[in-house]
Design a protein around this motif. Structure first.
Motif, PDB file in Angstrom:
ATOM      1  N   ALA A 164       0.814  -1.225   0.000  1.00 36.21           N
ATOM      2  CA  ALA A 164       0.000   0.000   0.000  1.00 36.21           C
ATOM      3  C   ALA A 164       0.846   1.272   0.000  1.00 36.21           C
ATOM      4  CB  ALA A 164      -0.921   0.003   1.221  1.00 36.21           C
ATOM      5  N   ARG A 165       1.974   1.277   0.715  1.00 36.03           N
ATOM      6  CA  ARG A 165       2.742   2.507   0.926  1.00 36.03           C
ATOM      7  C   ARG A 165       4.133   2.493   0.326  1.00 36.03           C
ATOM      8  NH1 ARG A 165       1.432   3.361   7.310  1.00 36.03           N
ATOM      9  NH2 ARG A 165      -0.816   3.632   7.076  1.00 36.03           N
ATOM     10  N   GLY A 166       4.672   1.320   0.045  1.00 36.91           N
ATOM     11  CA  GLY A 166       6.054   1.214  -0.419  1.00 36.91           C
ATOM     12  C   GLY A 166       6.962   0.841   0.737  1.00 36.91           C
ATOM     13  N   ALA A 167       8.124   0.283   0.410  1.00 38.20           N
ATOM     14  CA  ALA A 167       9.046  -0.210   1.436  1.00 38.20           C
ATOM     15  C   ALA A 167       9.658   0.927   2.256  1.00 38.20           C
ATOM     16  CB  ALA A 167      10.142  -1.050   0.797  1.00 38.20           C
ATOM     17  N   GLY A 168      10.085   1.989   1.593  1.00 38.33           N
ATOM     18  CA  GLY A 168      10.747   3.097   2.308  1.00 38.33           C
ATOM     19  C   GLY A 168       9.857   3.748   3.357  1.00 38.33           C
TER      20      GLY A 168
ATOM     21  N   THR B  28       8.103   4.362   9.101  1.00 45.02           N
ATOM     22  CA  THR B  28       7.038   4.276  10.103  1.00 45.02           C
ATOM     23  C   THR B  28       7.398   3.282  11.197  1.00 45.02           C
ATOM     24  OG1 THR B  28       5.349   4.855   8.471  1.00 45.02           O
ATOM     25  CG2 THR B  28       4.593   3.745  10.470  1.00 45.02           C
ATOM     26  N   ILE B  29       7.891   2.117  10.786  1.00 46.60           N
ATOM     27  CA  ILE B  29       8.269   1.091  11.772  1.00 46.60           C
ATOM     28  C   ILE B  29       9.438   1.576  12.623  1.00 46.60           C
ATOM     29  CG2 ILE B  29       9.158  -1.247  12.076  1.00 46.60           C
ATOM     30  CD1 ILE B  29       7.535  -2.014   9.552  1.00 46.60           C
TER      31      ILE B  29
ATOM     32  N   ASP C   8      10.156   4.683  13.350  1.00 49.40           N
ATOM     33  CA  ASP C   8       9.594   5.675  14.274  1.00 49.40           C
ATOM     34  C   ASP C   8       8.883   4.983  15.437  1.00 49.40           C
ATOM     35  OD1 ASP C   8      10.556   7.768  12.751  1.00 49.40           O
ATOM     36  OD2 ASP C   8       8.631   8.201  11.790  1.00 49.40           O
ATOM     37  N   ASN C   9       8.147   3.913  15.118  1.00 45.07           N
ATOM     38  CA  ASN C   9       7.462   3.166  16.173  1.00 45.07           C
ATOM     39  C   ASN C   9       8.455   2.528  17.140  1.00 45.07           C
ATOM     40  OD1 ASN C   9       4.968   3.813  15.136  1.00 45.07           O
ATOM     41  ND2 ASN C   9       4.689   1.874  14.075  1.00 45.07           N
ATOM     42  N   LEU C  10       9.555   1.993  16.605  1.00 42.57           N
ATOM     43  CA  LEU C  10      10.591   1.412  17.467  1.00 42.57           C
ATOM     44  C   LEU C  10      11.199   2.474  18.382  1.00 42.57           C
ATOM     45  CD1 LEU C  10      12.667  -1.121  15.337  1.00 42.57           C
ATOM     46  CD2 LEU C  10      11.593  -1.539  17.540  1.00 42.57           C
ATOM     47  N   SER C  11      11.461   3.625  17.833  1.00 41.49           N
ATOM     48  CA  SER C  11      12.023   4.712  18.626  1.00 41.49           C
ATOM     49  C   SER C  11      11.053   5.144  19.724  1.00 41.49           C
ATOM     50  CB  SER C  11      12.356   5.897  17.714  1.00 41.49           C
ATOM     51  OG  SER C  11      12.838   6.978  18.456  1.00 41.49           O
ATOM     52  N   HIS C  12       9.788   5.272  19.369  1.00 41.05           N
ATOM     53  CA  HIS C  12       8.763   5.651  20.343  1.00 41.05           C
ATOM     54  C   HIS C  12       8.641   4.592  21.434  1.00 41.05           C
ATOM     55  CE1 HIS C  12       5.168   7.613  21.836  1.00 41.05           C
ATOM     56  NE2 HIS C  12       4.513   6.469  21.746  1.00 41.05           N
ATOM     57  N   LEU C  13       8.692   3.330  21.042  1.00 44.32           N
ATOM     58  CA  LEU C  13       8.593   2.239  21.997  1.00 44.32           C
ATOM     59  C   LEU C  13       9.787   2.222  22.944  1.00 44.32           C
ATOM     60  CD1 LEU C  13       6.896  -0.162  22.834  1.00 44.32           C
ATOM     61  CD2 LEU C  13       8.038  -1.503  21.097  1.00 44.32           C
ATOM     62  N   THR C  14      10.963   2.558  22.440  1.00 41.38           N
ATOM     63  CA  THR C  14      12.147   2.641  23.293  1.00 41.38           C
ATOM     64  C   THR C  14      11.960   3.738  24.342  1.00 41.38           C
ATOM     65  OG1 THR C  14      13.556   1.855  21.507  1.00 41.38           O
ATOM     66  CG2 THR C  14      14.645   3.000  23.313  1.00 41.38           C
ATOM     67  N   GLY C  15      11.432   4.886  23.918  1.00 40.53           N
ATOM     68  CA  GLY C  15      11.163   5.974  24.861  1.00 40.53           C
ATOM     69  C   GLY C  15      10.134   5.583  25.910  1.00 40.53           C
TER      70      GLY C  15
ATOM     71  N   ARG D 216      11.780  -7.960   9.011  1.00 42.11           N
ATOM     72  CA  ARG D 216      12.589  -8.236  10.207  1.00 42.11           C
ATOM     73  C   ARG D 216      12.498  -7.079  11.210  1.00 42.11           C
ATOM     74  NH1 ARG D 216      17.533 -10.201   6.896  1.00 42.11           N
ATOM     75  NH2 ARG D 216      18.199  -8.132   7.498  1.00 42.11           N
ATOM     76  N   THR D 217      12.466  -5.853  10.711  1.00 41.19           N
ATOM     77  CA  THR D 217      12.311  -4.704  11.608  1.00 41.19           C
ATOM     78  C   THR D 217      10.946  -4.742  12.279  1.00 41.19           C
ATOM     79  OG1 THR D 217      13.748  -3.406  10.158  1.00 41.19           O
ATOM     80  CG2 THR D 217      12.443  -2.187  11.752  1.00 41.19           C
ATOM     81  N   ALA D 218       9.916  -5.098  11.531  1.00 42.64           N
ATOM     82  CA  ALA D 218       8.570  -5.208  12.095  1.00 42.64           C
ATOM     83  C   ALA D 218       8.501  -6.318  13.135  1.00 42.64           C
ATOM     84  CB  ALA D 218       7.558  -5.447  10.983  1.00 42.64           C
ATOM     85  N   GLN D 219       9.238  -7.392  12.927  1.00 38.65           N
ATOM     86  CA  GLN D 219       9.250  -8.473  13.908  1.00 38.65           C
ATOM     87  C   GLN D 219       9.901  -8.022  15.216  1.00 38.65           C
ATOM     88  OE1 GLN D 219      11.134 -11.477  11.480  1.00 38.65           O
ATOM     89  NE2 GLN D 219       9.162 -12.337  10.840  1.00 38.65           N
ATOM     90  N   VAL D 220      10.947  -7.232  15.115  1.00 33.68           N
ATOM     91  CA  VAL D 220      11.568  -6.673  16.320  1.00 33.68           C
ATOM     92  C   VAL D 220      10.572  -5.752  17.026  1.00 33.68           C
ATOM     93  CG1 VAL D 220      13.360  -5.109  17.184  1.00 33.68           C
ATOM     94  CG2 VAL D 220      13.947  -6.868  15.522  1.00 33.68           C
TER      95      VAL D 220
END
Length: 150
Positions: free
Chosen positions: A27-31, A36-37, A39-46, A115-119
């Protein structure tokens, strides 16, 4: 697994994470999906760091409760310690590069996003479990306070 996905707030099986990732990429493309993922990882770390700080405060309260012989203070403290140790694993750095054996660059990019989404999924599930355990420990401390006051 769907019930576990609902309870934990994230898809937990590798198959579901792959399906969701590939759907987003289509739907959005890989990049943009990778951004987005990330950014979500960074937010989750915070959020994990903030939860760890809150757990530290609750651990001080649990220590006070334990000193005053409140009932349920020890289980609350143990839950906080286990939860803190688990949420700390969300704070470690990871590097997710392209798979070296992928000849197709486009497919390699998709695999990187998956793999990033799995993390992100595993960290999200771990964060939510730790959040639930922290809440349970606070409830135990509260119940102990009520019974200690009687």
């Amino acid at each position: 697994m769907r019930l576990l996905d609902i309870v934990l707030g994230v898809p937990v099986s590798r198959k579901r994470v792959r399906e969701e990732s590939e759907r987003f990429i289509a739907a959005r493309g890989a990049g943009p999906t990778r951004e987005t993922i990330n950014d979500n990882l960074s937010h989750l770390t915070g959020k994990s760091g903030a939860l760890l700080q809150a757990q530290g405060l609750f651990l001080v309260i649990a220590t006070f409760a334990l000193e005053k012989d409140w009932p349920l203070a020890l289980p609350a403290m143990l839950l906080l310690i286990v939860s803190a140790l688990a949420v700390m694993t969300n704070l470690r750095t990871v590097f997710i590069g392209l798979a070296p054996n992928q000849a197709d660059v486009g497919r390699a990019e998709v695999e990187n996003v998956v793999r990033t989404a799995q993390v992100a999924s595993s960290r999200g599930a771990r964060f939510n479990v730790c959040l639930y355990l922290t809440f349970l420990s606070v409830v135990l401390i509260g119940i102990g306070a009520v019974f200690a006051g009687r």
